[in-house]
Write an enzyme that holds these catalytic residues in place. Structure first.
Site, PDB file in Angstrom:
ATOM      1  N   CYS A  22      -0.511   4.099   2.330  1.00 40.12           N
ATOM      2  CA  CYS A  22      -0.223   3.885   3.758  1.00 40.12           C
ATOM      3  C   CYS A  22       1.252   4.143   4.057  1.00 40.12           C
ATOM      4  O   CYS A  22       1.579   4.782   5.052  1.00 40.12           O
ATOM      5  CB  CYS A  22      -0.536   2.449   4.176  1.00 40.12           C
ATOM      6  SG  CYS A  22      -1.999   1.747   3.440  1.00 40.12           S
ATOM      7  N   ASP A  23       2.144   3.607   3.222  1.00 43.91           N
ATOM      8  CA  ASP A  23       3.565   3.566   3.602  1.00 43.91           C
ATOM      9  C   ASP A  23       4.475   4.463   2.761  1.00 43.91           C
ATOM     10  O   ASP A  23       5.632   4.679   3.148  1.00 43.91           O
ATOM     11  CB  ASP A  23       4.065   2.111   3.516  1.00 43.91           C
ATOM     12  CG  ASP A  23       3.295   1.218   4.483  1.00 43.91           C
ATOM     13  OD1 ASP A  23       2.950   1.698   5.571  1.00 43.91           O
ATOM     14  OD2 ASP A  23       3.028   0.046   4.135  1.00 43.91           O
ATOM     15  N   CYS A  40       0.824  -1.214   0.000  1.00 39.51           N
ATOM     16  CA  CYS A  40       0.000   0.000   0.000  1.00 39.51           C
ATOM     17  C   CYS A  40       0.856   1.261   0.000  1.00 39.51           C
ATOM     18  O   CYS A  40       1.479   1.602   1.020  1.00 39.51           O
ATOM     19  CB  CYS A  40      -0.910  -0.028   1.229  1.00 39.51           C
ATOM     20  SG  CYS A  40      -1.851   1.483   1.459  1.00 39.51           S
TER      21      CYS A  40
END
Ligand code: NAP
Length: 310
Positions: free
Chosen positions: A138-139, A135
């Site tokens: 997200c990261d 992701c």
């Protein structure tokens, strides 16, 4: 009929499930949507969706799904956060075994989607969350001015690699062939982006690192069979998706890749049980196709209910 809990149970709260919920709630069916985690499905990890009609500038994936959920709730859709463990579909009244109880329904729409596929190589699991990610939204921000690799050649790999260039100093896009599967417009953008370097005809065979972080990848050229070590700070894996069918345990017919088989009305091999969205292996796996499936599945479920209720 009165002993049956619901007309319709919808399993899954992604684009297909929420759209099914909207249509069913508007039709005033006795319906519940069951989702085991956050609403929104895979779309919530997408930074920007620019091919969903009605949003000419594009829209953040999380916001789009929030809007879909709000729209369904406006028509009083009941949503429960529960896990479906298994289904019993041998009788006309279907049993849905949840983690805390069993509910019954005349019809079911399965909309549990798909999850990111893994490479199955050493290091992938132990570094998951410690440098291995599925992701970018997200990261990605953790990799400001750092070097990352992205694996895959489809829309997801190319689109998310472009997103990673907002943060990373360099993105190696590692693809097992010498042609991308991604849409031409995404290919053009990636090729023009000077932060992206393609490693063609290459596969990652091992993810290496210290105790808590990724340090390099072992990359093999599938044509020359040469192997080299590529220093990276993170590795994003986007090599497709696998259907979320563990709870089905062959309750309905699956194809050879494990996706649910449906006919043109979205009905599965069991009358009164439908599937919509990524769980059913459409040729084109998009938000628009998932929501289309869902509308059709509810339409079919309503016809089935009319038939059995006379
Ligand atoms: P995908 O289209 O199935 O692409 C998977 C990619 O990973 C392919 O390039 C494949 O290589 C590669 N791959 C598969 N297994 C591999 C392995 N074991 N090792 C190395 N590489 C491997 O998956 P996706 O990109 O996630 O897209 C899924 C669907 O969502 C598609 O229908 C796509 O159009 C849609 N989508 C659309 C958008 C959009 O903005 N419109 C964004 C994301 C996704 P090969 O090419 O050699 O098979």
């Amino acid at each position: 009929m009165s002993e049956v809990d619901y007309d319709l149970v919808i399993i899954g709260g992604g684009p297909a499930g929420l759209t099914a919920g909207l249509y069913a709630a508007r039709s005033r069916l006795n319906v519940v949507l069951i989702e085991k985690a956050a609403l929104g499905g895979q779309v919530i990890i997408s930074d920007w969706v620019e091919n969903y009609p009605g949003f000419p500038e594009g829209i953040n994936g999380f916001e789009l799904m929030q809007r879909m959920a709000d729209q369904a709730k406006r028509f009083d859709l009941v949503i429960e956060t529960k896990e479906v463990i298994s289904l019993e579909l041998t009788e006309p009244v279907k049993k849905i075994h949840l983690n805390d109880r069993t509910v019954t329904a005349h019809t079911i729409i399965i909309a549990t989607g798909a999850s990111p596929r893994k490479l199955g190589i050493p290091g992938e699991d132990i570094f998951s969350g410690k440098g291995v990610s599925f992701c970018a939204t997200c990261d990605g921000p953790f990799y400001k001015d750092r070097i990352v690799a992205a694996v895959g050649g489809g829309d997801t790999a190319v689109k998310e690699s472009l997103f990673l260039t907002k943060f990373a100093r360099k993105v190696y896009l590692i693809h097992r062939r010498d042609t991308l599967r991604a849409a031409k417009i995404l290919q053009e953008r990636a090729i023009e982006n000077n932060k992206i370097e393609f490693l063609w005809d290459s596969v990652v065979t091992r993810i290496n690192g210290g105790l808590t972080n990724v340090e390099s990848l072992t990359v093999k050229n599938v044509k020359t069979h040469e192997t080299h070590t590529l220093p990276v700070d993170g590795c994003f894996i986007w090599v497709g998706t696998d259907p979320n069918t563990t709870f089905l345990k062959n309750a309905v017919k699956l194809d050879k890749s494990g996706f649910v088989v449906v006919d043109a009305t979205m009905e599965t091999s069991v009358p009164g049980v439908y599937a919509a969205g990524d769980i059913r292996n459409p040729l084109c796996r998009q938000i628009v196709t998932a929501v289309g499936d869902a509308a059709m599945a509810v339409y079919s479920a309503e016809h089935y209910l009319e038939k059995i209720k006379g």
